[in-house]
Design a protein around this motif. Structure first.
Motif, PDB file in Angstrom:
ATOM      1  N   GLY A  18       6.600  50.995  24.848  1.00 35.57           N
ATOM      2  CA  GLY A  18       6.927  49.647  24.346  1.00 35.57           C
ATOM      3  C   GLY A  18       5.702  48.895  23.899  1.00 35.57           C
ATOM      4  N   GLY A  19       5.639  47.578  24.171  1.00 38.40           N
ATOM      5  CA  GLY A  19       4.484  46.758  23.799  1.00 38.40           C
ATOM      6  C   GLY A  19       4.609  46.154  22.408  1.00 38.40           C
ATOM      7  N   THR A  20       3.593  45.406  22.033  1.00 40.42           N
ATOM      8  CA  THR A  20       3.553  44.766  20.713  1.00 40.42           C
ATOM      9  C   THR A  20       3.455  45.802  19.600  1.00 40.42           C
ATOM     10  N   ILE A  21       2.848  46.935  19.896  1.00 32.59           N
ATOM     11  CA  ILE A  21       2.742  47.988  18.882  1.00 32.59           C
ATOM     12  C   ILE A  21       4.149  48.384  18.404  1.00 32.59           C
ATOM     13  N   GLY A  33       5.358  34.983  17.616  1.00 37.18           N
ATOM     14  CA  GLY A  33       6.766  34.766  17.949  1.00 37.18           C
ATOM     15  C   GLY A  33       7.602  36.015  17.719  1.00 37.18           C
ATOM     16  N   TYR A  34       7.156  37.123  18.254  1.00 47.95           N
ATOM     17  CA  TYR A  34       7.854  38.401  18.040  1.00 47.95           C
ATOM     18  C   TYR A  34       8.456  38.886  19.350  1.00 47.95           C
ATOM     19  N   ARG A  35       9.261  39.920  19.255  1.00 44.79           N
ATOM     20  CA  ARG A  35       9.773  40.568  20.470  1.00 44.79           C
ATOM     21  C   ARG A  35       9.069  41.919  20.604  1.00 44.79           C
ATOM     22  N   ALA A  36       8.429  42.103  21.744  1.00 44.50           N
ATOM     23  CA  ALA A  36       7.755  43.384  21.994  1.00 44.50           C
ATOM     24  C   ALA A  36       8.808  44.462  22.225  1.00 44.50           C
ATOM     25  N   ALA A  37       8.400  45.730  22.086  1.00 46.86           N
ATOM     26  CA  ALA A  37       9.222  46.884  22.487  1.00 46.86           C
ATOM     27  C   ALA A  37      10.567  46.950  21.768  1.00 46.86           C
ATOM     28  N   GLN A  63      11.014  51.208  27.349  1.00 47.61           N
ATOM     29  CA  GLN A  63      10.820  50.282  26.223  1.00 47.61           C
ATOM     30  C   GLN A  63      10.648  48.893  26.821  1.00 47.61           C
ATOM     31  N   ILE A  64       9.389  48.576  27.212  1.00 47.74           N
ATOM     32  CA  ILE A  64       9.152  47.301  27.917  1.00 47.74           C
ATOM     33  C   ILE A  64       7.975  46.530  27.321  1.00 47.74           C
ATOM     34  N   ASP A  65       7.957  45.257  27.629  1.00 50.54           N
ATOM     35  CA  ASP A  65       6.774  44.421  27.447  1.00 50.54           C
ATOM     36  C   ASP A  65       5.894  44.769  28.660  1.00 50.54           C
ATOM     37  N   SER A  66       4.621  45.099  28.433  1.00 48.12           N
ATOM     38  CA  SER A  66       3.846  45.664  29.551  1.00 48.12           C
ATOM     39  C   SER A  66       3.569  44.677  30.677  1.00 48.12           C
ATOM     40  N   LYS A  67       3.858  43.392  30.462  1.00 49.05           N
ATOM     41  CA  LYS A  67       3.746  42.447  31.581  1.00 49.05           C
ATOM     42  C   LYS A  67       4.697  42.843  32.706  1.00 49.05           C
ATOM     43  N   ASP A  68       5.734  43.610  32.360  1.00 48.68           N
ATOM     44  CA  ASP A  68       6.741  44.008  33.347  1.00 48.68           C
ATOM     45  C   ASP A  68       6.489  45.405  33.917  1.00 48.68           C
ATOM     46  N   HIS A  97       1.490  51.555  24.454  1.00 44.51           N
ATOM     47  CA  HIS A  97       1.584  50.651  25.608  1.00 44.51           C
ATOM     48  C   HIS A  97       1.385  49.225  25.120  1.00 44.51           C
ATOM     49  N   GLY A  98       1.764  48.251  25.902  1.00 46.71           N
ATOM     50  CA  GLY A  98       1.409  46.866  25.598  1.00 46.71           C
ATOM     51  C   GLY A  98      -0.049  46.622  25.951  1.00 46.71           C
ATOM     52  N   THR A  99      -0.661  45.630  25.306  1.00 46.53           N
ATOM     53  CA  THR A  99      -2.078  45.368  25.596  1.00 46.53           C
ATOM     54  C   THR A  99      -2.274  44.659  26.942  1.00 46.53           C
ATOM     55  N   ASP A 100      -1.219  43.964  27.411  1.00 40.27           N
ATOM     56  CA  ASP A 100      -1.440  43.038  28.534  1.00 40.27           C
ATOM     57  C   ASP A 100      -1.789  43.716  29.855  1.00 40.27           C
ATOM     58  N   THR A 101      -1.216  44.874  30.138  1.00 43.24           N
ATOM     59  CA  THR A 101      -1.574  45.572  31.389  1.00 43.24           C
ATOM     60  C   THR A 101      -2.145  46.957  31.110  1.00 43.24           C
ATOM     61  N   ALA A 123      -2.444  50.618  21.653  1.00 40.42           N
ATOM     62  CA  ALA A 123      -1.621  49.416  21.653  1.00 40.42           C
ATOM     63  C   ALA A 123      -1.922  48.647  20.368  1.00 40.42           C
ATOM     64  N   ALA A 124      -1.387  47.460  20.257  1.00 41.56           N
ATOM     65  CA  ALA A 124      -1.669  46.630  19.080  1.00 41.56           C
ATOM     66  C   ALA A 124      -1.612  45.168  19.479  1.00 41.56           C
ATOM     67  N   MET A 125      -2.384  44.365  18.744  1.00 40.01           N
ATOM     68  CA  MET A 125      -2.369  42.917  18.964  1.00 40.01           C
ATOM     69  C   MET A 125      -1.384  42.229  18.033  1.00 40.01           C
ATOM     70  N   ARG A 169     -11.206  46.616  29.402  1.00 43.55           N
ATOM     71  CA  ARG A 169     -10.590  45.349  29.814  1.00 43.55           C
ATOM     72  C   ARG A 169     -10.228  44.515  28.590  1.00 43.55           C
ATOM     73  N   LYS A 170      -9.122  43.819  28.707  1.00 44.76           N
ATOM     74  CA  LYS A 170      -8.709  42.936  27.613  1.00 44.76           C
ATOM     75  C   LYS A 170      -9.500  41.639  27.744  1.00 44.76           C
ATOM     76  N   LEU A 171     -10.172  41.255  26.657  1.00 44.92           N
ATOM     77  CA  LEU A 171     -11.073  40.108  26.719  1.00 44.92           C
ATOM     78  C   LEU A 171     -10.600  38.946  25.873  1.00 44.92           C
TER      79      LEU A 171
HETATM   80  C1  SIN Z   1       2.720  43.740  26.000  1.00 41.69           C
HETATM   81  O1  SIN Z   1       1.718  43.823  26.686  1.00 41.69           O
HETATM   82  O2  SIN Z   1       3.670  44.545  26.087  1.00 41.69           O
HETATM   83  C2  SIN Z   1       2.874  42.616  25.022  1.00 41.69           C
HETATM   84  C3  SIN Z   1       1.615  42.164  24.444  1.00 41.69           C
HETATM   85  C4  SIN Z   1       0.893  43.205  23.637  1.00 41.69           C
HETATM   86  O3  SIN Z   1       1.217  44.373  23.588  1.00 41.69           O
HETATM   87  O4  SIN Z   1      -0.100  42.787  22.986  1.00 41.69           O
END
Ligand code: SIN
Length: 329
Positions: A18-21, A33-37, A63-68, A97-101, A123-125, A169-171
């Motif tokens: 999942g993730g923003t990618i 203002g998008y929906r991840a995954a 298929q998740i937002d990586s915050k979860d 993967h999502g960038t957040d975790t 991942a992607a921003m 690390r995400k900076l």
């Molecule tokens: C996420 O971490 O799943 C959402 C944010 C991102 O991928 O940049």
């Protein structure tokens, strides 16, 4: 065995999480203002013409937002990665993967698997629908690293840079070049598909704990929480965590791991009652520097163990792994 592997067409397994990618927005100019995954990993791979000539197998794990992200998923992911790496034709695994975790998953996988083939998180921003989406180039670069002869260990590939799992690390919250490797610096840069390497692959960094180390029931994984020291901090959160049955606490201290005296006192008390405490820093660069050249010199904080160069979230994983019961042989 090695000769057989050499004659096989190198296969890269892309595991989608999942993730923003994989995210989409209604408007191409909307980068937040998008929906991840939303898109499957197979769609992400199919959108990159340069991947068409390569042997790629795609697996959609979740298929998740990586915050979860959670422990059960981490265990399943580690298992799937290990199974795929065991196939001789697989040169490496890519995880979207999502960038957040991402940095947490990377650290966890390196500590559990320390693989001798490359495991590449990317991942992607910006979402896949953005005017300037970074996902396709990142995924292409990640596949190239997963095919790179001699590459090994868990790495993260973003913005043309290869970061080691123990340092990434995400900076930045928004910029495309959002990740760093701290003082260690990146392992390599990728330029037009070629790697310009600066230091060794992370394979040899630390011993793999192995999958048997992870309790099957993720709900039983030791509970470790992160607290922050700040102006006006006190011990009330420590008391609340103790009441909730926490096994370990990582405190993100100020500067070189210093703590507000009221928080410090509560943590010392918790430690005396058997809760493991690690002292890290909330500074985004550098770790807690504990001992000088003189072995007789007093430690900066003799009462609470330092997390050294680990970030607070890395220290949390380390403490959690250390509190897991050793598997019975
Ligand atoms: C996420 O971490 O799943 C959402 C944010 C991102 O991928 O940049």
């Amino acid at each position: 065995m090695q000769n057989i592997a050499r004659t096989l067409t190198p296969t890269v397994v892309v595991i989608g999480t999942g993730g923003t990618i994989a995210g989409t927005a209604a408007d191409a100019s909307d980068n937040i203002g998008y929906r991840a995954a939303q898109l499957g990993a197979a769609q992400l791979v199919a959108a990159i013409p340069a991947l068409a000539g390569m042997t790629i197998k795609v697996e959609q794990l979740t298929q998740i937002d990586s915050k979860d992200m959670g422990f059960a998923l981490w265990r399943t992911l580690a298992e799937r990665v290990a199974q795929q790496l065991a196939r001789p034709e697989v040169s490496g695994v890519v995880i979207t993967h999502g960038t957040d975790t991402l940095e947490e998953t990377a650290y966890f996988l390196q500590r559990v698997l320390a693989p001798c083939k490359p495991v590449v998180l990317t991942a992607a921003m910006r979402p896949a629908t953005a005017l300037l989406s970074d996902g396709p180039q990142n995924l292409l670069d990640a596949v190239r690293v997963a095919r790179e002869p001699g590459a090994s260990g868990v790495v993260a590939v973003l913005a043309g840079t290869v970061h080691g799992a123990l340092e990434v690390r995400k900076l930045h919250t928004y910029r495309l070049d959002a990740f760093g490797s701290g003082d260690a610096g990146p392992i390599a840069h990728i330029e037009e598909g070629r790697l310009r390497r600066h230091r060794p692959w992370p394979h040899g960094q630390g011993q793999a704990l192995g999958l048997a180390w992870l309790p099957v029931d993720a709900a039983s994984w030791p509970r470790v929480e992160v607290l922050t020291s700040h102006a006006g901090a006190d011990g009330r959160l420590v008391d609340a965590l103790r009441a909730a049955g926490v096994r370990g606490i990582v405190v993100a201290g100020t500067g070189n791991g210093s703590l507000h005296h009221a928080l410090d006192a509560a943590l010392l008390e918790a430690q005396a009652d058997g809760i493991e405490v690690l002292r890290s820093t909330r500074c985004p660069q550098g770790g807690v520097v504990e001992a000088g050249a003189d072995p007789q010199a007093p430690l900066a904080h003799p009462g609470l163990r330092s997390a050294g160069s680990l970030t607070p979230v890395q220290a949390r994983i380390e403490l959690m792994l250390s509190l897991m019961p050793s598997p019975t042989p």
